[in-house]
Design an enzyme around this catalytic site. Structure first.
Site, PDB file in Angstrom:
ATOM      1  N   HIS A 101      39.227  26.916 101.571  1.00  0.00           N
ATOM      2  CA  HIS A 101      38.883  26.743 102.987  1.00  0.00           C
ATOM      3  C   HIS A 101      40.035  27.292 103.830  1.00  0.00           C
ATOM      4  O   HIS A 101      41.205  27.010 103.528  1.00  0.00           O
ATOM      5  CB  HIS A 101      38.652  25.253 103.297  1.00  0.00           C
ATOM      6  CG  HIS A 101      38.233  25.019 104.706  1.00  0.00           C
ATOM      7  ND1 HIS A 101      36.939  25.237 105.155  1.00  0.00           N
ATOM      8  CD2 HIS A 101      38.952  24.633 105.790  1.00  0.00           C
ATOM      9  CE1 HIS A 101      36.880  24.977 106.446  1.00  0.00           C
ATOM     10  NE2 HIS A 101      38.075  24.604 106.863  1.00  0.00           N
ATOM     11  N   ASP A 142      34.053  19.622 102.957  1.00  0.00           N
ATOM     12  CA  ASP A 142      35.504  19.873 103.026  1.00  0.00           C
ATOM     13  C   ASP A 142      36.322  18.594 102.844  1.00  0.00           C
ATOM     14  O   ASP A 142      37.490  18.538 103.258  1.00  0.00           O
ATOM     15  CB  ASP A 142      35.894  20.554 104.367  1.00  0.00           C
ATOM     16  CG  ASP A 142      35.235  21.918 104.536  1.00  0.00           C
ATOM     17  OD1 ASP A 142      35.034  22.607 103.524  1.00  0.00           O
ATOM     18  OD2 ASP A 142      34.924  22.276 105.681  1.00  0.00           O
ATOM     19  N   GLU A 171      45.172  33.185 101.151  1.00  0.00           N
ATOM     20  CA  GLU A 171      44.065  32.700 100.306  1.00  0.00           C
ATOM     21  C   GLU A 171      44.025  33.473  98.994  1.00  0.00           C
ATOM     22  O   GLU A 171      43.798  32.917  97.932  1.00  0.00           O
ATOM     23  CB  GLU A 171      42.721  32.884 101.023  1.00  0.00           C
ATOM     24  CG  GLU A 171      42.517  31.984 102.219  1.00  0.00           C
ATOM     25  CD  GLU A 171      41.148  32.196 102.844  1.00  0.00           C
ATOM     26  OE1 GLU A 171      40.161  32.326 102.112  1.00  0.00           O
ATOM     27  OE2 GLU A 171      41.083  32.246 104.084  1.00  0.00           O
TER      28      GLU A 171
HETATM   29  C1  GAR Z   1      37.254  33.203 103.253  1.00  0.00           C
HETATM   30  O1  GAR Z   1      38.241  33.343 104.240  1.00  0.00           O
HETATM   31  C2  GAR Z   1      37.025  31.730 102.963  1.00  0.00           C
HETATM   32  O2  GAR Z   1      38.145  30.946 103.136  1.00  0.00           O
HETATM   33  C3  GAR Z   1      36.000  31.382 103.992  1.00  0.00           C
HETATM   34  O3  GAR Z   1      35.134  32.484 104.009  1.00  0.00           O
HETATM   35  C4  GAR Z   1      35.894  33.663 103.783  1.00  0.00           C
HETATM   36  C5  GAR Z   1      35.150  34.526 102.788  1.00  0.00           C
HETATM   37  O4  GAR Z   1      35.537  35.866 102.908  1.00  0.00           O
HETATM   38  N1  GAR Z   1      35.331  30.151 103.614  1.00  0.00           N
HETATM   39  C6  GAR Z   1      34.991  29.221 104.493  1.00  0.00           C
HETATM   40  O5  GAR Z   1      35.164  29.342 105.686  1.00  0.00           O
HETATM   41  C7  GAR Z   1      34.358  27.984 103.878  1.00  0.00           C
HETATM   42  N2  GAR Z   1      34.288  26.915 104.810  1.00  0.00           N
HETATM   43  P1  GAR Z   1      35.015  36.941 101.867  1.00  0.00           P
HETATM   44  O6  GAR Z   1      33.496  36.941 101.892  1.00  0.00           O
HETATM   45  O7  GAR Z   1      35.570  38.250 102.327  1.00  0.00           O
HETATM   46  O8  GAR Z   1      35.536  36.561 100.529  1.00  0.00           O
END
Ligand code: GAR
Length: 186
Positions: A101, A142, A171
């Site tokens: 997250h 979460d 991340e």
């Molecule tokens: C990531 O930044 C992840 O942390 C977020 O979605 C993005 C996915 O990016 N997740 C959330 O916000 C979950 N609550 P991606 O499709 O490029 O991997």
């Protein structure tokens, strides 16, 4: 352990840059992505197909549960998966589903808090520190126990997009490392 590399599944709904990082680091981090699950057509599907990883596009949780068993999945990783995990799946796969997250939970989590909305909330709150969290998935959105976090300084001229880019860099360091640690300790 039934396989030399632990079998993990990655659930993704978006562009899949996190999935790509996990694909690129799978051997060095001691896991093999044996299944990618999406709940909608999205670039994550193509990334998985290009890497010859079996995919499942489904919103049927009974089917998804069967696929996890069929592929001998030991750990499920949510990487930008934009769907609520039903309670029975959380119970059945307790401590075997993790999520990344883009905030320092418990701040800026819960319903509607995903993607860029999270960094908008961080800036609106005037936080000086942002970051990301890997946590176990429970029925509370979460709200599962926190495994690891990484911090990012909020800069004076940050926009949600500039902050999000720096958080996403963290991340992509934190998630593969945390998966490797979970596998080593299991
Ligand atoms: C990531 O930044 C992840 O942390 C977020 O979605 C993005 C996915 O990016 N997740 C959330 O916000 C979950 N609550 P991606 O499709 O490029 O991997």
């Amino acid at each position: 352990m039934p396989y030399p590399l632990s079998h993990i599944a990655v659930f993704a709904s978006g562009t899949g840059t996190t999935l790509q990082t996990l694909i690129d680091q799978q051997t060095q981090c001691g896991y093999r992505i044996a299944l990618v699950v999406t709940n909608r057509p999205c670039p994550s599907l193509q990334r998985a197909e290009q890497a010859d990883i079996p995919t499942l596009l489904s919103t049927d949780w009974t089917d998804i549960d069967h696929a996890l068993q069929q592929h001998h999945i030991q750990l499920v990783v949510l990487a930008g998966f934009l769907a609520i995990i039903p309670e029975w799946i959380c119970t059945k796969w307790d401590k075997r589903i993790i999520n990344i997250h883009p905030s320092l939970l418990p701040k800026h989590g819960g319903k509607g808090m995903y993607g860029i909305h999270v960094q908008e909330a961080v800036l609106a709150a005037g936080d000086t520190v942002a970051g990301c969290t890997v946590h176990y998935v429970s029925a509370a959105i979460d709200g599962g126990s926190i495994i690891a976090q990484a911090q990012v300084e909020v800069l004076p001229n940050d926009t949600p997009e500039s902050l999000s880019a720096r958080v996403q860099q963290q991340e992509k360091r934190l998630l593969p490392r945390t998966i490797a640690e979970i596998i080593q300790n299991s």
